[in-house]
Design a protein around this motif. Sequence first.
Motif, mmCIF file in Angstrom:
data_model
loop_
_atom_site.group_PDB
_atom_site.id
_atom_site.type_symbol
_atom_site.label_atom_id
_atom_site.label_comp_id
_atom_site.label_asym_id
_atom_site.label_seq_id
_atom_site.Cartn_x
_atom_site.Cartn_y
_atom_site.Cartn_z
ATOM 1 N N ARG A 145 -10.788 -0.746 -2.970
ATOM 2 C CA ARG A 145 -10.384 -0.105 -4.210
ATOM 3 C C ARG A 145 -8.864 0.059 -4.265
ATOM 4 N N LEU A 146 -8.266 0.399 -3.118
ATOM 5 C CA LEU A 146 -6.813 0.548 -3.082
ATOM 6 C C LEU A 146 -6.131 -0.763 -3.433
ATOM 7 N N LEU A 147 -6.641 -1.849 -2.859
ATOM 8 C CA LEU A 147 -6.024 -3.152 -3.120
ATOM 9 C C LEU A 147 -6.185 -3.537 -4.583
ATOM 10 N N ALA A 148 -7.395 -3.302 -5.111
ATOM 11 C CA ALA A 148 -7.638 -3.645 -6.515
ATOM 12 C C ALA A 148 -6.698 -2.860 -7.421
ATOM 13 N N LYS A 149 -6.583 -1.570 -7.108
ATOM 14 C CA LYS A 149 -5.728 -0.703 -7.919
ATOM 15 C C LYS A 149 -4.270 -1.141 -7.835
ATOM 16 N N ALA A 150 -3.869 -1.546 -6.647
ATOM 17 C CA ALA A 150 -2.488 -1.969 -6.442
ATOM 18 C C ALA A 150 -2.197 -3.219 -7.277
ATOM 19 N N ARG A 151 -3.173 -4.130 -7.307
ATOM 20 C CA ARG A 151 -2.970 -5.353 -8.105
ATOM 21 C C ARG A 151 -2.853 -4.983 -9.575
ATOM 22 N N GLU A 152 -3.726 -4.078 -9.981
ATOM 23 C CA GLU A 152 -3.702 -3.623 -11.362
ATOM 24 C C GLU A 152 -2.322 -3.075 -11.727
ATOM 25 N N ASN A 153 -1.716 -2.370 -10.757
ATOM 26 C CA ASN A 153 -0.402 -1.770 -11.006
ATOM 27 C C ASN A 153 0.731 -2.763 -10.793
ATOM 28 N N GLY A 154 0.374 -3.968 -10.454
ATOM 29 C CA GLY A 154 1.396 -4.987 -10.284
ATOM 30 C C GLY A 154 2.179 -4.872 -8.991
ATOM 31 N N LEU A 155 1.580 -4.255 -7.977
ATOM 32 C CA LEU A 155 2.278 -4.161 -6.690
ATOM 33 C C LEU A 155 1.998 -5.425 -5.878
ATOM 34 N N PRO A 156 2.963 -5.863 -5.123
ATOM 35 C CA PRO A 156 2.744 -7.079 -4.324
ATOM 36 C C PRO A 156 1.844 -6.779 -3.130
ATOM 37 N N VAL A 157 0.596 -7.194 -3.195
ATOM 38 C CA VAL A 157 -0.318 -6.944 -2.074
ATOM 39 C C VAL A 157 -1.068 -8.227 -1.742
ATOM 40 N N SER A 158 -1.591 -8.269 -0.560
ATOM 41 C CA SER A 158 -2.437 -9.405 -0.196
ATOM 42 C C SER A 158 -3.591 -8.886 0.646
ATOM 43 N N ASP A 159 -4.658 -9.645 0.711
ATOM 44 C CA ASP A 159 -5.825 -9.217 1.475
ATOM 45 C C ASP A 159 -5.545 -9.161 2.972
ATOM 46 N N ALA A 160 -4.477 -9.831 3.353
ATOM 47 C CA ALA A 160 -4.189 -9.900 4.792
ATOM 48 C C ALA A 160 -3.441 -8.670 5.293
ATOM 49 N N MET A 161 -3.124 -7.745 4.382
ATOM 50 C CA MET A 161 -2.349 -6.573 4.798
ATOM 51 C C MET A 161 -3.119 -5.742 5.821
ATOM 52 N N SER A 162 -2.377 -5.170 6.745
ATOM 53 C CA SER A 162 -3.038 -4.325 7.745
ATOM 54 C C SER A 162 -3.510 -3.031 7.086
ATOM 55 N N ASP A 163 -4.484 -2.391 7.716
ATOM 56 C CA ASP A 163 -4.999 -1.135 7.179
ATOM 57 C C ASP A 163 -3.870 -0.147 6.927
ATOM 58 N N ASP A 164 -2.979 -0.058 7.914
ATOM 59 C CA ASP A 164 -1.863 0.883 7.793
ATOM 60 C C ASP A 164 -1.067 0.665 6.516
ATOM 61 N N GLU A 165 -0.786 -0.609 6.261
ATOM 62 C CA GLU A 165 0.001 -0.923 5.069
ATOM 63 C C GLU A 165 -0.773 -0.576 3.807
ATOM 64 N N VAL A 166 -2.087 -0.828 3.850
ATOM 65 C CA VAL A 166 -2.909 -0.524 2.672
ATOM 66 C C VAL A 166 -2.919 0.979 2.428
ATOM 67 N N TRP A 167 -3.084 1.757 3.504
ATOM 68 C CA TRP A 167 -3.115 3.218 3.324
ATOM 69 C C TRP A 167 -1.809 3.719 2.730
ATOM 70 N N GLN A 168 -0.705 3.094 3.165
ATOM 71 C CA GLN A 168 0.599 3.555 2.664
ATOM 72 C C GLN A 168 0.732 3.351 1.152
ATOM 73 N N LEU A 169 -0.137 2.513 0.596
ATOM 74 C CA LEU A 169 -0.078 2.264 -0.852
ATOM 75 C C LEU A 169 -0.256 3.549 -1.662
ATOM 76 N N ILE A 170 -1.006 4.483 -1.123
ATOM 77 C CA ILE A 170 -1.247 5.692 -1.922
ATOM 78 C C ILE A 170 0.039 6.475 -2.165
ATOM 79 N N PHE A 171 1.080 6.119 -1.416
ATOM 80 C CA PHE A 171 2.353 6.799 -1.632
ATOM 81 C C PHE A 171 3.218 6.100 -2.668
ATOM 82 N N ALA A 172 2.717 4.983 -3.194
ATOM 83 C CA ALA A 172 3.499 4.289 -4.215
ATOM 84 C C ALA A 172 3.533 5.141 -5.486
#
Lengths: 714, 164
Positions: free
Chosen positions: A474-501
């Motif tokens: 859900r975080l990744l989907a939301k990030a894409r929706e917001n136009g943030l540069p993300v990829s499925d290969a991101m580590s968990d840590d990096e994905v969690w940090q997305l909530i601070f965007a």
Amino acid sequence: MDITDFYDTFFEEAEELLADMERYLLELDVDEPDSEQLNAIFRAAHSIKGGAGTFGFDALQKTTHLFENLLDHTRKGELRLRRDIVDTFLETKDMLSDQLDAYRNGDEPDQEAFERICQTLQRLALEEIGQDLDSGAPVASSPQSAVKAQPEPEPEAPVVQGAASGSDLRVVALLNVGEKDRQLLVEELGQLGEVVAHGGDEACYEVTLSSSVSNDDIEAVMCFIIDTDQIKIRDAEAGGAPEAAAPAAAPAVEEPQAVPTPNQAQAAVEPAPLASSAASVKTDSIKTDSEKPAKAKAKAKGGGESTSIRVSVDKVDQIINLVGELIITQSMLDQTVSEMDNVANSALQNGMSLLQRNARDLQESVMSIRMIPMDFVFSRFPRVVRETAAKLGKEIELVTEGESTELDKSLTERIIDPLTHLVRNSLDHGIEPPDVRQAAGKPRTGKLVLSAKHQGGNIIIEVIDDGAGLNRDRLLAKARENGLPVSDAMSDDEVWQLIFAPGFSTAKEVTDVSGRGVGMDVVKRNIQGMGGHVQIMSRPGEGTTIRIVLPLTLAILDGMSIKVGNEMFILPLSAVLESLQPSREDLYAMAGDDVVLKVRDEYLPVVAVHEALDVPKAKTELTETIAVIVQGEGRRYALLVDDLVGQQQVVVKNLETNYRKVPGVSAATILGDGSVALILDITGLHRLSREKKEKRRPERKPALEALTVKELEI
Amino acid sequence: MNQTNDAALAAAEAHNREFLVFSLGEEEYAIDILKVQEIRGYENVTRIANAPDFIKGVTNLRGVIVPIVDLRIKFHLDKVEYGGQTVVIVVNVEDRVVGIVVDGVSDVMTLSPDQIKPAPEFGVTLSSDFLSGLGSLDDRMLVIVDIDKLLTSDEMALVESVAD
């Protein structure tokens, strides 16, 4: 002296009392309330009322008056507590806080709110006990409470109230008062009314007084000469009170040296808590018929608790500054002495090393003044959790750990907001509703843990919930929706940090509590502003842990001093990972003028300090410099410096006080020789060096080409 | 008659102001003495990178970090030397402490209002905004600097401007 001088003291004390009140209210077991807690709440309201009356804060006095009466009925068991009643009490407490704030700012409190809360309290009284609060209050409505200037819990207050006011005979018992003071006191009492009789011995001297003055006034007058504990006032005709006073006097008689010359006065006071507690148990039993020895114990403890003093932060900061100066002077002396002849000056050198030890100890003690326990922060969360959970319809158990962990006061104040946000977030998004939890095989009641502990030079504060955990997809989907540069290969840590965007929220709907997407980025920024960082650990279905890592204090920093050219700089030691001498084969030129350093299969951007800060006469040959690997805002850099000088604790001095913010520099400090050294800001430095490179790009080409060529040759 | 004279004198005295006179090269300047905190030598100044050239850096004044401004550079004087005679006047401006480097401090003078003439429009270097006037004392001319305005102005870059 103006009465307004005492306002601040009253405000601060009232604030503390309100905080206590809230704590007790929250701890209160509705079905089986602890009478000690009820008494404590009552006493707090009573003390605030007294102070408010003295200073003429009418609204505050009236509100506390109604509240106090209601509490009095509660503690006598005439009013059965329910959860909603406790909520009303909490609301009243908030209203008192608001009123207090208004008075503190020199305003009048909101009249409408004041009337509303009075009505609420009145209605509650009518509904629950069928009594009008204004007329039917048997206790504590006596006028003398308004005169009480010191809002401290008074164990002997019931005795005083039992006697009430009126121009009848009263017996004032003076315990352990010497001959000289006694005469003075009898004269003083003569001013207040007619002294009918007096007599007795030193241990207990009784004055019978006919006066219309309230007991509190009598006490207040005599307090100028003797201690409150040495005075017992009772009604001459009262039945129960003399018995109460008698046991009070008894332990005092046992005190062998009863002449209170100044240095013995303290000895005379010592048995007093015992005496007063004995007295209060007795009177309580008359009033409430529920004699409990535990009460006496608690009250005696309350009497001896004044072991702290209130000092303004400015004064403490001034001391810290002065001690910093002392340390600097001491190291200057040390340097001079170390250059002298060892043999001839051995006494001086011994003295110097002693001075050094003492100065360090002094510095540590002074720094510890600023440290306050995390309890200061955690104590407000039971309320936050209770209210948020109620609003969300969730069942939450709050556990706090490490309340005694100490943290710098300025940081404790600044951590409250971010932490509140994180807690709300955990309650809203983390912990599931009871039904969902049950379906997932978890207990219906969610658990939220707040913990604090020290680790090295840091304090670690964690918010742990046993909720659903973060949802990676859900975080990744939301990030894409917001136009943030993300990829499925991101580590968990990096994905969690997305909530601070900024603007990021995974909440399906916006609730009253959270989900608007503002906040988490602010939380992160606040914490970074305090020199800390946030880590997130999450496991699906098991919960999320948000960890805040903060330095213990902002005032002192463990630094590494480095030299570039002839200038000395300080790097925060917490940012330094390692240092090494770069070899040519590990340096790579990149995109023309960027250089990266390969350290164990990682390529780090190289920041030459002398370039960023225009330091003259610095080493320019890369392989002659030393690369310090540092970490800032989660990224690593290789700083090129000339020399490492050493590690030392430095006192952080703000540059903005008299100057302005300097890019690449976070603060300044004073070195042992009295000169100023700048403390470097790693990310700022990197930014600076990039800006510089962009500016210089056209003119610097040849030099960089030379480097590129060299690199290519190898 | 005498009384009115005395009163007039007293009123005039009340308006008299004291100034600290310092020199920059050949020119004499004056600032309100009430702004001056102390006078000390020029030593141990730590350079601040990427600051304008007239900001010499910061120094330690009994535990307080104080920026040092060289007015000689700011006013584009030809000769800027640092030696034993170089003096730093520490001034208090809007709750800030700033040190200014000058060539020398000569004396403290009392000027009456009629000795202070309005400043003419100056050239580019020193805007007349930063001047309170020109003081004339026998054959000397003192440039009276409004040190508050000068040091807090944007072009001095000492204070964070609101736009930042």
